[in-house]
Design a protein around this motif. Sequence first.
Motif, PDB file in Angstrom:
ATOM      1  N   ASN A  69      88.069  39.678  -7.464  1.00 27.60           N
ATOM      2  CA  ASN A  69      88.264  40.220  -8.814  1.00 27.60           C
ATOM      3  C   ASN A  69      87.960  41.712  -8.866  1.00 27.60           C
ATOM      4  O   ASN A  69      88.651  42.465  -9.554  1.00 27.60           O
ATOM      5  CB  ASN A  69      87.393  39.473  -9.828  1.00 27.60           C
ATOM      6  CG  ASN A  69      88.014  38.173 -10.266  1.00 27.60           C
ATOM      7  OD1 ASN A  69      89.227  38.030 -10.319  1.00 27.60           O
ATOM      8  ND2 ASN A  69      87.173  37.201 -10.572  1.00 27.60           N
ATOM      9  N   VAL A  73      90.731  44.461  -9.928  1.00 26.66           N
ATOM     10  CA  VAL A  73      90.575  45.402 -11.041  1.00 26.66           C
ATOM     11  C   VAL A  73      90.807  46.830 -10.573  1.00 26.66           C
ATOM     12  O   VAL A  73      91.459  47.619 -11.256  1.00 26.66           O
ATOM     13  CB  VAL A  73      89.182  45.253 -11.693  1.00 26.66           C
ATOM     14  CG1 VAL A  73      88.898  46.404 -12.638  1.00 26.66           C
ATOM     15  CG2 VAL A  73      89.089  43.946 -12.444  1.00 26.66           C
ATOM     16  N   GLY A  77      94.631  45.401 -11.582  1.00 25.23           N
ATOM     17  CA  GLY A  77      94.279  44.657 -12.790  1.00 25.23           C
ATOM     18  C   GLY A  77      94.109  45.491 -14.030  1.00 25.23           C
ATOM     19  O   GLY A  77      94.522  45.087 -15.117  1.00 25.23           O
ATOM     20  N   TRP A  78      93.494  46.651 -13.924  1.00 26.45           N
ATOM     21  CA  TRP A  78      93.218  47.425 -15.133  1.00 26.45           C
ATOM     22  C   TRP A  78      94.507  47.914 -15.774  1.00 26.45           C
ATOM     23  O   TRP A  78      94.593  47.983 -16.995  1.00 26.45           O
ATOM     24  CB  TRP A  78      92.246  48.566 -14.848  1.00 26.45           C
ATOM     25  CG  TRP A  78      92.799  49.680 -14.012  1.00 26.45           C
ATOM     26  CD1 TRP A  78      92.800  49.772 -12.665  1.00 26.45           C
ATOM     27  CD2 TRP A  78      93.436  50.855 -14.498  1.00 26.45           C
ATOM     28  NE1 TRP A  78      93.408  50.931 -12.270  1.00 26.45           N
ATOM     29  CE2 TRP A  78      93.803  51.622 -13.381  1.00 26.45           C
ATOM     30  CE3 TRP A  78      93.728  51.339 -15.763  1.00 26.45           C
ATOM     31  CZ2 TRP A  78      94.455  52.842 -13.490  1.00 26.45           C
ATOM     32  CZ3 TRP A  78      94.377  52.551 -15.871  1.00 26.45           C
ATOM     33  CH2 TRP A  78      94.728  53.292 -14.736  1.00 26.45           C
ATOM     34  N   ALA A  81      95.915  44.896 -17.643  1.00 28.53           N
ATOM     35  CA  ALA A  81      95.080  44.575 -18.800  1.00 28.53           C
ATOM     36  C   ALA A  81      95.291  45.574 -19.931  1.00 28.53           C
ATOM     37  O   ALA A  81      95.436  45.181 -21.098  1.00 28.53           O
ATOM     38  CB  ALA A  81      93.609  44.544 -18.392  1.00 28.53           C
ATOM     39  N   GLN A 109      92.907  39.452 -20.571  1.00 26.95           N
ATOM     40  CA  GLN A 109      91.768  38.842 -19.895  1.00 26.95           C
ATOM     41  C   GLN A 109      92.130  38.459 -18.471  1.00 26.95           C
ATOM     42  O   GLN A 109      91.367  38.696 -17.536  1.00 26.95           O
ATOM     43  CB  GLN A 109      91.299  37.593 -20.645  1.00 26.95           C
ATOM     44  CG  GLN A 109      90.651  37.853 -21.962  1.00 26.95           C
ATOM     45  CD  GLN A 109      90.316  36.559 -22.676  1.00 26.95           C
ATOM     46  OE1 GLN A 109      90.841  35.493 -22.357  1.00 26.95           O
ATOM     47  NE2 GLN A 109      89.439  36.654 -23.652  1.00 26.95           N
ATOM     48  N   LEU A 112      92.251  41.245 -15.971  1.00 30.58           N
ATOM     49  CA  LEU A 112      90.964  41.711 -15.444  1.00 30.58           C
ATOM     50  C   LEU A 112      90.306  40.708 -14.504  1.00 30.58           C
ATOM     51  O   LEU A 112      89.697  41.094 -13.509  1.00 30.58           O
ATOM     52  CB  LEU A 112      90.003  42.019 -16.602  1.00 30.58           C
ATOM     53  CG  LEU A 112      90.347  43.246 -17.437  1.00 30.58           C
ATOM     54  CD1 LEU A 112      89.373  43.370 -18.586  1.00 30.58           C
ATOM     55  CD2 LEU A 112      90.329  44.500 -16.582  1.00 30.58           C
TER      56      LEU A 112
END
Length: 120
Positions: A69, A73, A77-78, A81, A109, A112
Motif C-alpha cells: 500500500n 500510494v 495511488g494518490w 484518489a 478510498q 489509497l
Amino acid sequence: MNFIGNLLWLIFGGILGAIFWLIAGLLLCVTIIGIPFGIQCFKISSFVLWPFGREIELGNFGAGGLILNIIWVIVLGWELAVTHLVIGLFLCITVIGIPFGIQHFKFAQLGLIPFGARIY
C-alpha cells in the motif's frame, strides 16, 4: 434500485472509469514487479463497473499489504484518489449527482489502500 443506479452509472461514465482502471492494470502488468498492483487494478475495475449495492471494508492487511500500500500510494495511488475525490466533489454539487459522488468517494478510498480491502 441498485440495478437502476448501476445502469445510470454505466451510461454516465462507469464504463469509462472501468476502462481507465483496466488500462492501468495492463500497464502495471508489463513488469514482473507491477503484477500485484495490476491484479488489484483489475479487481477495482470490476468494482467500478457495478458499484451500487456493494461496500468496501478497509484495513485487513498484514505487513506485506502495508508495504504494498505504501508503494502503491507513492507510485500511482494518490493520483487516482485525488482524481476520484475531485470528481466526487464536483458531482455532489447537484442533488442528482450525490449518489454518483458517493461512489467516487469509495473509489478514492480504494485509490489509497487497495491491498487488504474487501469488496462485498
